[in-house]
Design an enzyme around this catalytic site. Structure first.
Site, mmCIF file in Angstrom:
data_model
loop_
_atom_site.group_PDB
_atom_site.id
_atom_site.type_symbol
_atom_site.label_atom_id
_atom_site.label_comp_id
_atom_site.label_asym_id
_atom_site.label_seq_id
_atom_site.Cartn_x
_atom_site.Cartn_y
_atom_site.Cartn_z
ATOM 1 N N SER A 186 -73.713 -60.850 37.224
ATOM 2 C CA SER A 186 -73.175 -61.147 35.895
ATOM 3 C C SER A 186 -74.149 -61.948 35.037
ATOM 4 C CB SER A 186 -71.842 -61.893 36.020
ATOM 5 O OG SER A 186 -70.852 -61.026 36.522
ATOM 6 N N GLU B 90 -77.206 -61.555 34.657
ATOM 7 C CA GLU B 90 -78.156 -60.638 34.031
ATOM 8 C C GLU B 90 -77.531 -59.799 32.911
ATOM 9 O OE1 GLU B 90 -79.560 -62.255 37.590
ATOM 10 O OE2 GLU B 90 -77.818 -60.925 37.480
ATOM 11 N N CYS C 223 -67.902 -59.669 37.346
ATOM 12 C CA CYS C 223 -66.868 -60.425 38.043
ATOM 13 C C CYS C 223 -67.526 -61.582 38.777
ATOM 14 C CB CYS C 223 -66.117 -59.524 39.018
ATOM 15 S SG CYS C 223 -64.862 -60.390 39.979
ATOM 16 N N VAL C 224 -67.111 -62.796 38.421
ATOM 17 C CA VAL C 224 -67.598 -64.003 39.091
ATOM 18 C C VAL C 224 -66.379 -64.666 39.709
ATOM 19 C CG1 VAL C 224 -68.862 -66.164 38.839
ATOM 20 C CG2 VAL C 224 -69.371 -64.248 37.314
ATOM 21 N N GLU D 4 -67.051 -72.402 46.356
ATOM 22 C CA GLU D 4 -66.938 -73.809 46.740
ATOM 23 C C GLU D 4 -67.895 -74.720 45.986
ATOM 24 O OE1 GLU D 4 -67.441 -73.919 50.959
ATOM 25 O OE2 GLU D 4 -65.681 -72.695 51.324
ATOM 26 N N THR D 5 -68.780 -74.143 45.152
ATOM 27 C CA THR D 5 -69.761 -74.954 44.444
ATOM 28 C C THR D 5 -69.597 -74.784 42.940
ATOM 29 O OG1 THR D 5 -71.449 -73.228 44.321
ATOM 30 C CG2 THR D 5 -71.396 -74.557 46.344
ATOM 31 N N HIS E 54 -71.643 -73.413 41.036
ATOM 32 C CA HIS E 54 -72.342 -72.195 40.626
ATOM 33 C C HIS E 54 -71.460 -71.360 39.688
ATOM 34 C CE1 HIS E 54 -75.149 -68.829 41.042
ATOM 35 N NE2 HIS E 54 -74.105 -68.057 41.270
ATOM 36 N N PHE F 59 -67.210 -59.219 26.014
ATOM 37 C CA PHE F 59 -67.132 -59.978 27.264
ATOM 38 C C PHE F 59 -66.038 -59.368 28.141
ATOM 39 C CE2 PHE F 59 -65.574 -63.538 29.856
ATOM 40 C CZ PHE F 59 -66.758 -64.091 30.330
ATOM 41 N N ARG G 291 -56.736 -57.472 38.344
ATOM 42 C CA ARG G 291 -57.169 -57.334 36.951
ATOM 43 C C ARG G 291 -58.190 -56.206 36.767
ATOM 44 N NH1 ARG G 291 -55.242 -61.857 38.399
ATOM 45 N NH2 ARG G 291 -54.183 -63.251 36.943
#
Length: 158
Positions: free
Chosen positions: A65, A67, A89-90, A94-95, A97, A122, A136
């Site tokens: 994503s 890029e 899709c992101v 746990e971080t 990021h 978007f 989704r």
């Protein structure tokens, strides 16, 4: 409105005009491919249902994503492209990021749209879980790809 209260695939026909002469660029992230391929299928089908010609729909793939932004700029700078749809899709991890990527992509896509004065949409899911993403991407909440495509169509009819 919260997605849980609305299907992403439901939309009105306001500002929908003939798209037969328009050219669309669709950029698809390869990360979370099961989800992004479903988003692409929804976007493609919606464009075709609204009069876009298959030959006027250009697909490009990017690794992730993050890029999407540069690829959107490359397509948006082409005069022949009327609108760009970014699909990705992101999924929350746990971080931090997730936060950095989502923020960068949202701002980047907005900036490309403003720079080239054309719709750059978007269509990136930012769910907490894989199941929420699937819900989704053609699941119980509809398909964000449909929503992204109809947004492009409506913006071109503005």
């Amino acid at each position: 409105m919260a997605t849980s209260l609305k299907s992403l695939s439901a939309h009105s026909s306001k500002n929908v005009t003939d798209m037969g002469s328009k050219t669309f660029g669709i950029i698809v992230s390869e990360w979370n491919e099961e989800v992004t391929e479903a988003l692409y299928s929804g976007a493609l089908q919606t464009l075709l249902e609204n009069g876009a010609k298959k030959d006027n729909i250009i697909r490009k793939n990017v690794p992730g994503s993050f890029e999407l932004t540069l690829a959107a700029q490359w397509l948006a700078q082409e005069e022949s492209i009327d609108a760009v749809i970014c699909l990705g899709c992101v999924i929350q991890g746990e971080t931090k990021h997730f936060d950095f990527i989502c923020d960068a992509v949202a701002h980047g896509i907005t900036n490309v749209s403003l720079k080239y004065n054309k719709p750059v949409i978007f269509g990136v899911l930012t769910p907490n879980t894989q199941q929420q993403a699937l819900d989704r991407a053609g699941g119980k909440h509809g398909n964000k790809g449909d929503e992204a495509a109809i947004t492009a169509v409506k913006m071109l009819g503005f």
